[in-house]
Structures are given as structure tokens and as C-alpha cells.
Design a protein around this motif. Structure first.
Motif, PDB file in Angstrom:
ATOM      1  N   GLY A 239       0.804  -1.214   0.000  1.00 54.99           N
ATOM      2  CA  GLY A 239       0.000   0.000   0.000  1.00 54.99           C
ATOM      3  C   GLY A 239       0.838   1.265   0.000  1.00 54.99           C
ATOM      4  N   LEU A 240       0.218   2.362   0.410  1.00 58.55           N
ATOM      5  CA  LEU A 240       0.848   3.681   0.339  1.00 58.55           C
ATOM      6  C   LEU A 240       2.083   3.805   1.226  1.00 58.55           C
ATOM      7  N   ALA A 241       2.017   3.233   2.427  1.00 58.42           N
ATOM      8  CA  ALA A 241       3.139   3.344   3.359  1.00 58.42           C
ATOM      9  C   ALA A 241       4.275   2.392   3.012  1.00 58.42           C
ATOM     10  N   GLY A 242       4.028   1.444   2.107  1.00 59.08           N
ATOM     11  CA  GLY A 242       5.052   0.503   1.684  1.00 59.08           C
ATOM     12  C   GLY A 242       5.506   0.785   0.276  1.00 59.08           C
ATOM     13  N   MET A 243       4.881   0.128  -0.691  1.00 54.41           N
ATOM     14  CA  MET A 243       5.254   0.285  -2.093  1.00 54.41           C
ATOM     15  C   MET A 243       5.188   1.744  -2.547  1.00 54.41           C
ATOM     16  N   GLY A 244       4.131   2.442  -2.187  1.00 59.01           N
ATOM     17  CA  GLY A 244       3.964   3.825  -2.643  1.00 59.01           C
ATOM     18  C   GLY A 244       5.109   4.715  -2.206  1.00 59.01           C
ATOM     19  N   ASP A 245       5.434   4.657  -0.908  1.00 65.39           N
ATOM     20  CA  ASP A 245       6.507   5.499  -0.382  1.00 65.39           C
ATOM     21  C   ASP A 245       7.859   5.068  -0.920  1.00 65.39           C
ATOM     22  N   LEU A 246       8.049   3.770  -1.114  1.00 66.48           N
ATOM     23  CA  LEU A 246       9.310   3.271  -1.662  1.00 66.48           C
ATOM     24  C   LEU A 246       9.534   3.769  -3.085  1.00 66.48           C
ATOM     25  N   ILE A 247       8.496   3.710  -3.907  1.00 68.77           N
ATOM     26  CA  ILE A 247       8.620   4.156  -5.303  1.00 68.77           C
ATOM     27  C   ILE A 247       9.033   5.619  -5.370  1.00 68.77           C
ATOM     28  N   VAL A 248       8.349   6.467  -4.617  1.00 61.78           N
ATOM     29  CA  VAL A 248       8.626   7.900  -4.727  1.00 61.78           C
ATOM     30  C   VAL A 248       9.994   8.254  -4.140  1.00 61.78           C
ATOM     31  N   THR A 249      10.372   7.605  -3.046  1.00 63.75           N
ATOM     32  CA  THR A 249      11.637   7.958  -2.394  1.00 63.75           C
ATOM     33  C   THR A 249      12.838   7.428  -3.157  1.00 63.75           C
ATOM     34  N   ALA A 250      12.676   6.298  -3.824  1.00 64.30           N
ATOM     35  CA  ALA A 250      13.794   5.703  -4.557  1.00 64.30           C
ATOM     36  C   ALA A 250      13.993   6.294  -5.943  1.00 64.30           C
ATOM     37  N   ASN A 251      13.069   7.145  -6.378  1.00 59.69           N
ATOM     38  CA  ASN A 251      13.130   7.645  -7.754  1.00 59.69           C
ATOM     39  C   ASN A 251      13.192   9.163  -7.890  1.00 59.69           C
ATOM     40  N   SER A 252      13.019   9.884  -6.807  1.00 61.30           N
ATOM     41  CA  SER A 252      12.831  11.324  -6.940  1.00 61.30           C
ATOM     42  C   SER A 252      14.054  12.138  -6.541  1.00 61.30           C
ATOM     43  N   VAL A 253      14.310  13.195  -7.291  1.00 61.27           N
ATOM     44  CA  VAL A 253      15.393  14.119  -6.948  1.00 61.27           C
ATOM     45  C   VAL A 253      15.051  14.921  -5.697  1.00 61.27           C
ATOM     46  N   HIS A 254      13.778  14.905  -5.273  1.00 61.98           N
ATOM     47  CA  HIS A 254      13.392  15.572  -4.028  1.00 61.98           C
ATOM     48  C   HIS A 254      13.836  14.783  -2.803  1.00 61.98           C
ATOM     49  N   SER A 255      14.128  13.500  -2.976  1.00 60.75           N
ATOM     50  CA  SER A 255      14.420  12.609  -1.857  1.00 60.75           C
ATOM     51  C   SER A 255      15.822  12.827  -1.301  1.00 60.75           C
ATOM     52  N   ARG A 256      15.919  13.150  -0.012  1.00 58.97           N
ATOM     53  CA  ARG A 256      17.233  13.315   0.611  1.00 58.97           C
ATOM     54  C   ARG A 256      18.002  12.003   0.604  1.00 58.97           C
ATOM     55  N   ASN A 257      17.296  10.909   0.843  1.00 62.46           N
ATOM     56  CA  ASN A 257      17.962   9.613   0.896  1.00 62.46           C
ATOM     57  C   ASN A 257      18.495   9.218  -0.473  1.00 62.46           C
ATOM     58  N   TRP A 258      17.701   9.446  -1.522  1.00 62.74           N
ATOM     59  CA  TRP A 258      18.190   9.163  -2.874  1.00 62.74           C
ATOM     60  C   TRP A 258      19.398  10.040  -3.197  1.00 62.74           C
ATOM     61  N   LYS A 259      19.320  11.328  -2.864  1.00 61.14           N
ATOM     62  CA  LYS A 259      20.441  12.239  -3.132  1.00 61.14           C
ATOM     63  C   LYS A 259      21.702  11.776  -2.422  1.00 61.14           C
ATOM     64  N   ALA A 260      21.551  11.368  -1.153  1.00 57.14           N
ATOM     65  CA  ALA A 260      22.702  10.918  -0.384  1.00 57.14           C
ATOM     66  C   ALA A 260      23.313   9.674  -1.025  1.00 57.14           C
ATOM     67  N   GLY A 261      22.466   8.719  -1.403  1.00 54.69           N
ATOM     68  CA  GLY A 261      22.958   7.516  -2.060  1.00 54.69           C
ATOM     69  C   GLY A 261      23.640   7.818  -3.379  1.00 54.69           C
ATOM     70  N   ASN A 262      23.069   8.744  -4.130  1.00 61.46           N
ATOM     71  CA  ASN A 262      23.638   9.127  -5.413  1.00 61.46           C
ATOM     72  C   ASN A 262      25.048   9.687  -5.250  1.00 61.46           C
ATOM     73  N   MET A 263      25.230  10.498  -4.217  1.00 62.51           N
ATOM     74  CA  MET A 263      26.558  11.049  -3.938  1.00 62.51           C
ATOM     75  C   MET A 263      27.538   9.952  -3.534  1.00 62.51           C
ATOM     76  N   LEU A 264      27.057   8.975  -2.754  1.00 58.39           N
ATOM     77  CA  LEU A 264      27.911   7.852  -2.361  1.00 58.39           C
ATOM     78  C   LEU A 264      28.323   7.045  -3.589  1.00 58.39           C
ATOM     79  N   GLY A 265      27.363   6.817  -4.485  1.00 59.60           N
ATOM     80  CA  GLY A 265      27.646   6.055  -5.697  1.00 59.60           C
ATOM     81  C   GLY A 265      28.660   6.738  -6.591  1.00 59.60           C
ATOM     82  N   LYS A 266      28.704   8.062  -6.520  1.00 59.04           N
ATOM     83  CA  LYS A 266      29.642   8.820  -7.349  1.00 59.04           C
ATOM     84  C   LYS A 266      30.999   9.012  -6.682  1.00 59.04           C
ATOM     85  N   GLY A 267      31.150   8.425  -5.470  1.00 56.08           N
ATOM     86  CA  GLY A 267      32.471   8.430  -4.854  1.00 56.08           C
ATOM     87  C   GLY A 267      32.646   9.250  -3.600  1.00 56.08           C
ATOM     88  N   SER A 268      31.617   9.983  -3.165  1.00 56.31           N
ATOM     89  CA  SER A 268      31.735  10.764  -1.935  1.00 56.31           C
ATOM     90  C   SER A 268      31.739   9.846  -0.710  1.00 56.31           C
TER      91      SER A 268
END
Length: 338
Positions: A239-268
Motif C-alpha cells: 500500500g501507500l506506506a510501503g510500495m507507494g513510499d518506496l517508489i517515490v523515495t527511490a526515484n525522486s530528486v526531491h528525496s534526501r535519501n536518494w540524493k545521499a545515495g547518489n553522492m555515495l555512488g559517485k564516490g563521496s
């Protein structure tokens, strides 16, 4: 009209205050810094967290926590998980009559492995809380204040309190469902941050859509496995608190967690990421808690284990991916269910 105080003037607290003020409620938002609350009162903006957003003139702000508590019949708690016990202890002293407490944060406390409702129940005496409610779901603050359609869920052991909060927030662009599974809603909201960090790393490594789709799918399997073992409903995680929240957080440039992971992946390094973000990255603390929960409940969570090795054991992201891809043969569905 209800009297509501939002405790926490970050992006999400401000966005929720925006919704409540537009709904005609008497809303007071509390922030620690006087310069921030002065900006909200004088300029109807909160530029540090929501750029180019004009807040309703009816929305007022204060840096006096006692005043915020006295003002409201309903308190919305929008502080990071790390600060939830401190706020809870202060509220325990200030609350003179029972009020509905709604937390909107997403995390698990490392070591104690407590969810936020459990932390609040420990810090605030029973006679000072009418009900504890959690609000969660796929909801970026930046889109809420643009009045883009957003749908979330509220959960509470008190079904009437959940319905009251549903009514409090509902409007033409902010739709709210109720859910009785407090455990599942809190776990889904917290654990998706772990997978969102991993998704950001995948994008930082430029591994493409195939890898990311697999990561999100297998990540949901991990979340569900642990949640069901702990006693949550498997339906909550679709539902919304599971799949819904996972989809938006794992795909959006608004997501702090995605941004942090992206920086880690690029070598930070993690230190560089934390310093560069300037805001709380809930997924980092939650990865530590999820790693501990997986051991305690004896649940297989390889993605969480791999991310933990990157964040806290010094492994390189590519090394962690290579380990995941070289694991032994598995049955997809059997592994998902058990």
C-alpha cells in the motif's frame, strides 16, 4: 476549525502546516530558530526548506514551545527521529491535558530498535496523550505546497482518532486513507529510506533501469519479510506506506535519501555526504537499526546488509553490488514469503 500546532519547521512540517492552514484550521508552527519563525510571520516564506513557496497569511509561527503546546488541541510532530525523544520529554512536561499526537517522521531508533510511537509512549505519560497517530505515505513537501495530488495514510490504535486526523487533512489535493496496522505503516515508512539510499547508489554508479527496478522490487521483499516476521500485515507493504513510499523515495530528486545515495555512488564519503546535505538523512540511522533487526528476527536482508557494509564498514559501493550479484541461487517467491 481545529487548533493545531506543528512541532518542527522543516520542509515536511511546513508543508503540512500549509495544508492545514488552507483547510481553514488555526495553525501555529514551532521552530527552534527565531529568525526562521520571524521569516514565516513577516514574509510568509521558509526559504531554507521550501524555496519560492508563499505560505498562507493565516499560518503563524513561534519559537516558544510552551506557547505552541498551549495553542493546540492536536499536535503534529515533524522533527527528525533523532530528536523525537527530546521533544517527547519536553511535551511530557508541558502537556497539561490529553491531546492527539500525530507523528509524521520515518525512522527506527538504533540499539533500542523502537518505532516512533513506542518512543513517544515511553517519553509522554499516558494521561497527557489522547491518542498516538502516524501519518505516512508517498509525499514530497515540494509537491504538496504546489497542490499536486498527494495521497497518504494515517494509522492508530484508536480508530476514531485516525478518522479525526483523516478529516483534518483531507482536501482536493491531499487525500488521506486510514489503516489499523500501526506497526506496518511505521516499518514501511522507515525501511523504505534504506532501499532509497541503495537506489541512489545504483544511479550514482550509472547502472541503469534494470538494476534499479530489481533493487526496488527485492527491497520491497526485504521490507515485507521483516515486517511480517515482526507481526505486521503483508498488505500494508503493498500500500501507500510501503510500495507507494518506496517508489517515490527511490526515484525522486526531491528525496534526501536518494540524493545521499547518489553522492555515495559517485564516490563521496559518508562524512562528505552528511556535511553536504545540511539536512537529516534518516536512512543512514535506519540502516543501522534495520541491520540489527534482521539479526534479531533472523530475517534475510541482503540489500540492507550490503548497504550497511558501505556505510559503516568501509566497503566500496561496486564491491557491495558484486557481492549481491554473486550470491547463491534462490527461489524468488519462496524467498519473498519466508
Amino acid at each position: 476549525m481545529k487548533k493545531v500546532s506543528v512541532i518542527g519547521a522543516g520542509s515536511w512540517g511546513t508543508a503540512l502546516a500549509f495544508v492545514l492552514a488552507e483547510n481553514g484550521h488555526d495553525v501555529l508552527i514551532w521552530g527552534r530558530r527565531k529568525e526562521q519563525t520571524n521569516e514565516i510571520n513577516k514574509h510568509h516564506s521558509n526559504q531554507a526548506y521550501l524555496k519560492n513557496c508563499t505560505l498562507p497569511e493565516s499560518l503563524k509561527a513561534t519559537s516558544n514551545l510552551e506557547l505552541a503546546v498551549e495553542h493546540a488541541e492536536i499536535l503534529i510532530l515533524a522533527v527528525p527521529t533523532k530528536g523525537m525523544r527530546e521533544i517527547g520529554a519536553q511535551l511530557n512536561t508541558l502537556l497539561q491535558q490529553p491531546k492527539i499526537l500525530v507523528h509524521v517522521s520515518k525512522g527506527i531508533e538504533p540499539d533500542s530498535l523502537k518505532r516512533i510511537t513506542e518512543m513517544l509512549a515511553e517519553e509522554i505519560r499516558p494521561e497527557a496523550r489522547k491518542a498516538l497517530v502516524v501519518l505516512s505515505g508517498p509525499s514530497h513537501a515540494e509537491e504538496v505546497v504546489l497542490r499536486h495530488p498527494t495521497t497518504v495514510t494515517v494509522a492508530s490504535a484508536d480508530s476514531e482518532a485516525a478518522k479525526e486526523i483523516q478529516t483534518l487533512f483531507m482536501n482536493s489535493y491531499f487525500r488521506v486513507y486510514t489503516n489499523e496496522d500501526v506497526l506496518g505503516v511505521e516499518l514501511g515508512g522507515a525501511l523504505k529510506n534504506v532501499i532509497a539510499l541503495a537506489a541512489g547508489i545504483t544511479d550514482g554508479l550509472e547502472y541503469g533501469d534494470n538494476a534499479k527496478a530489481a533493487l526496488i522490487t527485492r527491497g520491497l521483499a526485504e521490507i515485507t519479510r521483516l515486517g511480517v516476521k515482526m507481526g505486521a500485515s503483508p498488505l500494508t507493504f503493498s500500500g501507500l506506506a510501503g510500495m507507494g513510499d518506496l517508489i517515490v523515495t527511490a526515484n525522486s530528486v526531491h528525496s534526501r535519501n536518494w540524493k545521499a545515495g547518489n553522492m555515495l555512488g559517485k564516490g563521496s564519503s559518508l562524512e562528505e555526504v552528511t556535511e553536504g546535505m545540511g539536512m537529516v538523512i534518516e536512512g543512514v540511522r535506519t540502516t543501522k537499526a534495520a541491520h540489527q533487526l534482521a539479526k534479531q528476527y533472523e530475517v534475510s536482508m541482503p540489500l540492507t546488509e550490503a548497504l550497511y557494509s558501505v556505510l559503516f564498514e568501509g566497503h566500496e559501493p561496486k564491491e557491495a553490488v558484486d557481492w549481491l550479484m554473486s550470491r547463491g541461487k534462490k527461489k524468488e517467491i519462496d524467498e519473498f514469503l519466508n
